[in-house]
Scaffold this active site. Structure first.
Site, PDB file in Angstrom:
ATOM      1  CG  ASP A   1      -2.224   0.813   0.855  1.00 36.03           C
ATOM      2  OD1 ASP A   1      -2.158   1.646  -0.087  1.00 36.03           O
ATOM      3  OD2 ASP A   1      -3.255   0.652   1.521  1.00 36.03           O
TER       4      ASP A   1
HETATM    5  C1  BGC Z   1      -5.027   3.154  -0.097  1.00 35.21           C
HETATM    6  C2  BGC Z   1      -5.169   2.070  -1.137  1.00 35.21           C
HETATM    7  C3  BGC Z   1      -4.922   2.629  -2.520  1.00 35.21           C
HETATM    8  C4  BGC Z   1      -3.586   3.332  -2.555  1.00 35.21           C
HETATM    9  C5  BGC Z   1      -3.244   3.909  -3.910  1.00 35.21           C
HETATM   10  C6  BGC Z   1      -3.772   3.973  -0.284  1.00 35.21           C
HETATM   11  O1  BGC Z   1      -3.739   5.076   0.564  1.00 35.21           O
HETATM   12  O2  BGC Z   1      -5.053   2.555   1.179  1.00 35.21           O
HETATM   13  O3  BGC Z   1      -6.443   1.485  -1.041  1.00 35.21           O
HETATM   14  O4  BGC Z   1      -4.987   1.610  -3.463  1.00 35.21           O
HETATM   15  O5  BGC Z   1      -3.592   4.373  -1.609  1.00 35.21           O
HETATM   16  O6  BGC Z   1      -4.024   5.004  -4.213  1.00 35.21           O
END
Ligand code: BGC
Length: 712
Positions: free
Chosen positions: A257
């Site tokens: 993440d």
């Molecule tokens: C979120 C994810 C997301 C990623 C990319 C993160 O802050 O938890 O769900 O896919 O950002 O945007």
């Protein structure tokens, strides 16, 4: 040697690490804003993937840089959060879950993939399949609700929809199942907070949706931000390596993440970025999204002997293999390539958005005011969500245009051209300003019916949007009570990304509907339902509490040795509130009435390997055509490990004309009666099970029969 092995053999260590790095592009109104070091990094082979960059022209320009200007010409992996639509925004996942319809879940993902790939994208960071049982957690909006069986069906459908039958196809997107795992169990519903769930809950609740995604061929997984009992998921060897790659047989790519690898330092398990990078790589995280831990930390981790080049090779191999499966080496410009746009397919997609949106609406209460009486009448529309265009998109708006959604007001005006519609906003979603309430009351005074459009802003659910007290924000309650005091028929439409705590409203309004965030066709969909052009079919994918103090609340609770009994003090209850939710999982009214009777089974006993067919008669007792959703639950009455009071095992839908009667048949394999025994191995313990059907998880309204498991 395979193509990938040959490539790997030609790569420097820096280039290999480059394949593990995903950088972001910010997005300005006119297109992506690329930091200069990102473009340099792409040219130098130090970046293997990018996120938040879309549009065929932009995607191809950056791809060309990688393919034509980097030493080995390896194409980039381009990803984006296409969670509930790309340009055509569909309802938020929690709303879509209310359809209980895997065919439509798959279709919306397919349409999103068609649009996203046309914009040059190859990866989506979806589906989000976190089981969530606490409305305080804002990310409950992004997933399929409280039940693992539903989440598993949702996961499979979304993976099939995004990926299609062949990942190399020009309109196929890699699905990234997230967030692995138990993110929805964040302590006290606070985003990014620690999780501490039992081994059993992991295996029974949080892992099955991922298992289902993997079985459907999901090509990528994203570990969650949280730790589980002190081990951050980004470094969780037992779950990422042993379970995911070992037990579940996942052979795709693990994408961290956003910044999660660097966050192993504040998590308290790594002393610096180098240790963080080593921990994540060792756990099997292939791609570092945005933390620079791999680019900066892995070379030093090698020097310190924390990792070996073999660890880097393994991860790079998986990333390159994914690029190959996507067909990127054969044609990096396949996605976003010139293709003719078929206007009828575009229209059909929009129609689908409307159909899915109206099916997601859950009528919570209705004292006969819905559907609105036909014929010209005076309607007042009040409240801050009536004309909240951009909010209708919900938490992940991807490439959806903020000007695109149809507002509730517009939808009603279009559907009711002969009605006199007066509109007043009354109050803002959040502000303390009540000066508009008077005008709203004036608009309502002479109305035959009042539609109150209340709720949250889209930004109040989703990531980093936990609410300790998810009531109607701002001064909306004041507006609503002033309107209700007029004593005229009032329909409350609740826009939200979670169950909102509004028992008082449910008591006083003549009808209440959960309209979530329904996407670009929100207003039309709501108009379809309130006018009765479409008979409501949405059912709650999540238990709706009376008050946040009841959370987490869910139907699959385990029995207590002292079940709640208001007449007995020493029982499992509250002194100040009922233990029952405001609305159970599965609740949702239609404009007609269904009755279930005569539940029977194909056999009274079963052995492992058998199938049982449960049949129940359903009659439409009302005067309109309608569709009912029937839920099938089981309970293992006596087991070596206490089983939940209800476990969902099947769903059926039936559409019936007024007065029509028909039977619904649900086939259940014996394996559905198994659970993880004392030794965590699946077992069907001989003995009595209860099998129940109903239109919700309300245990007082289920029809139940017994069935006996006999030794194999
Ligand atoms: C979120 C994810 C997301 C990623 C990319 C993160 O802050 O938890 O769900 O896919 O950002 O945007």
């Amino acid at each position: 040697m395979s193509r990938i092995e040959t490539l790997l053999a030609a790569m420097t260590c820096e280039e290999k690490i480059g394949q593990l790095v995903m950088a972001t592009a910010g997005y300005a109104v006119t297109g992506p804003v690329l930091a200069s070091d990102a473009t340099e990094g792409v040219r130098a082979g130090r970046i293997g993937g990018m996120l938040n960059l879309w549009g065929a022209e932009h995607a191809h320009a950056i791809q060309r840089m990688a393919v034509e200007e980097s030493r080995l010409g390896i194409p980039l992996l381009l990803g984006f959060d296409i969670v509930h639509g790309h340009r055509t925004i569909f309802p938020i996942p929690l709303a879509e879950a209310a359809l209980f319809d895997p065919v439509l879940w798959e279709r919306t993902a397919r349409e999103a993939a068609v649009e996203a790939t046309r914009d040059g994208l190859a990866v989506t960071f979806a589906p989000m399949i976190d089981v969530a049982r606490d409305p305080r957690w804002g990310r409950i909006a992004e997933g399929p609700g409280e039940d693992p069986w539903v989440a598993a069906r949702f996961a499979e459908a979304k993976v099939r929809g995004f990926q299609g039958s062949n990942l190399a196809a020009a309109d196929s997107l890699v699905a990234t199942a997230k967030h692995f795992c138990a993110y929805g169990a964040a302590t006290a519903g606070r985003d990014y907070a620690s999780v501490d769930v039992s081994e059993r809950s992991l295996h029974e609740i949080y892992l099955p949706p991922f298992q289902a995604a993997i079985a459907a061929g999901c090509a990528a997984i994203m570990p969650a931000f949280n730790d589980i009992a002190g081990i951050p998921m980004t470094a969780h060897v037992a779950l990422l390596r042993d379970w995911l790659r070992g037990q579940a047989g996942f052979d795709g790519v693990v994408i961290s993440d956003y910044n999660a690898i660097a966050e192993l330092v504040p998590h308290g398990v790594a002393g610096d970025l180098v240790e963080a990078a080593a921990l994540a790589l060792k756990a099997g995280v292939d791609i570092d999204m945005m933390s620079n831990a791999y680019s900066r930390g892995l070379p030093m981790a090698l020097d310190r002997g924390l990792i070996s080049i073999h660890d880097i090779d393994e991860a790079a191999f998986r990333v390159l293999t994914l690029k190959q499966r996507l067909g990127l080496f054969d044609d990096p410009y396949r996605r976003g390539g010139a293709g003719t746009i078929d206007p009828s397919a575009e229209r059909a997609r929009r129609e689908l958005a409307r159909d899915v949106a109206r099916r997601a609406i859950v009528i919570l209460t209705n004292a006969g005011v819905l559907p609105l009486a036909s014929g010209a009448q005076r309607i007042a529309v009040v409240g801050p969500l009536a004309d909240a265009r951009a909010d209708m998109r919900g938490s992940w708006s991807a490439a959806g245009d903020a000007n695109d959604p149809v507002t509730i007001l517009e939808g009603l005006r279009a559907a009711l051209p002969h009605c006199e519609i007066a509109y007043a906003r009354g109050v803002d979603i959040e502000s303390e300003d009540v000066s508009g309430i008077g005008e709203a009351i004036d608009a309502c005074r002479s109305a035959d019916v009042i539609l109150m459009c209340l709720g949250e802003a889209a930004s109040m659910s989703g990531e980093a949007a936990s609410r300790a007290d998810p009531v109607l924000p701002g001064r909306q309650r004041e507006l609503a009570e002033a309107v209700l005091d007029l004593g005229r028929p009032v329909v409350a439409l609740l826009s939200s990304g979670r169950p909102l705590m509004a028992s008082w409203l449910v008591e006083r309004a003549d009808a209440v509907a959960a309209t979530w965030f329904l996407g670009c066709e929100a207003g039309n969909a709501i108009a379809d339902v309130v006018t009765g052009r479409f008979d409501p079919t949405g059912r709650l994918p999540v238990t709706w509490p009376r008050d946040i103090g009841q959370s987490p609340i869910f139907f699959a609770a385990r029995p207590s040795g002292r079940p709640a009994n208001p007449a007995d003090h020493f029982t499992s209850k509250y002194l100040d509130m009922s233990v029952e939710p405001l609305f159970p999982f599965g609740h949702g009214l239609s404009y007609t009435r269904f009755a279930l009777s005569n539940l029977r089974l194909s056999a009274e006993t079963f052995r492992p390997g058998d199938d049982i067919v449960a049949s129940v008669d359903v009659v439409n007792e009302g005067s309109r055509l309608g569709e009912e959703t029937i839920f099938l639950f089981i309970r293992d009455v006596v087991a070596s490990v206490a089983r939940p009071l209800l476990e969902l095992k099947g769903i059926a839908k039936i559409k019936l004309a007024p007065g029509e009667r028909s039977a619904v048949h649900l086939s259940i394999p014996a394996s559905a009666f198994s659970f993880l025994g004392l030794d965590f191995r699946p077992i069907i313990e001989p003995g009595r099970f209860e099998l129940s059907v109903g239109t919700s998880a309300d245990r007082t309204n289920l029809i139940t029969v017994s069935v006996q498991a006999t030794a194999g």
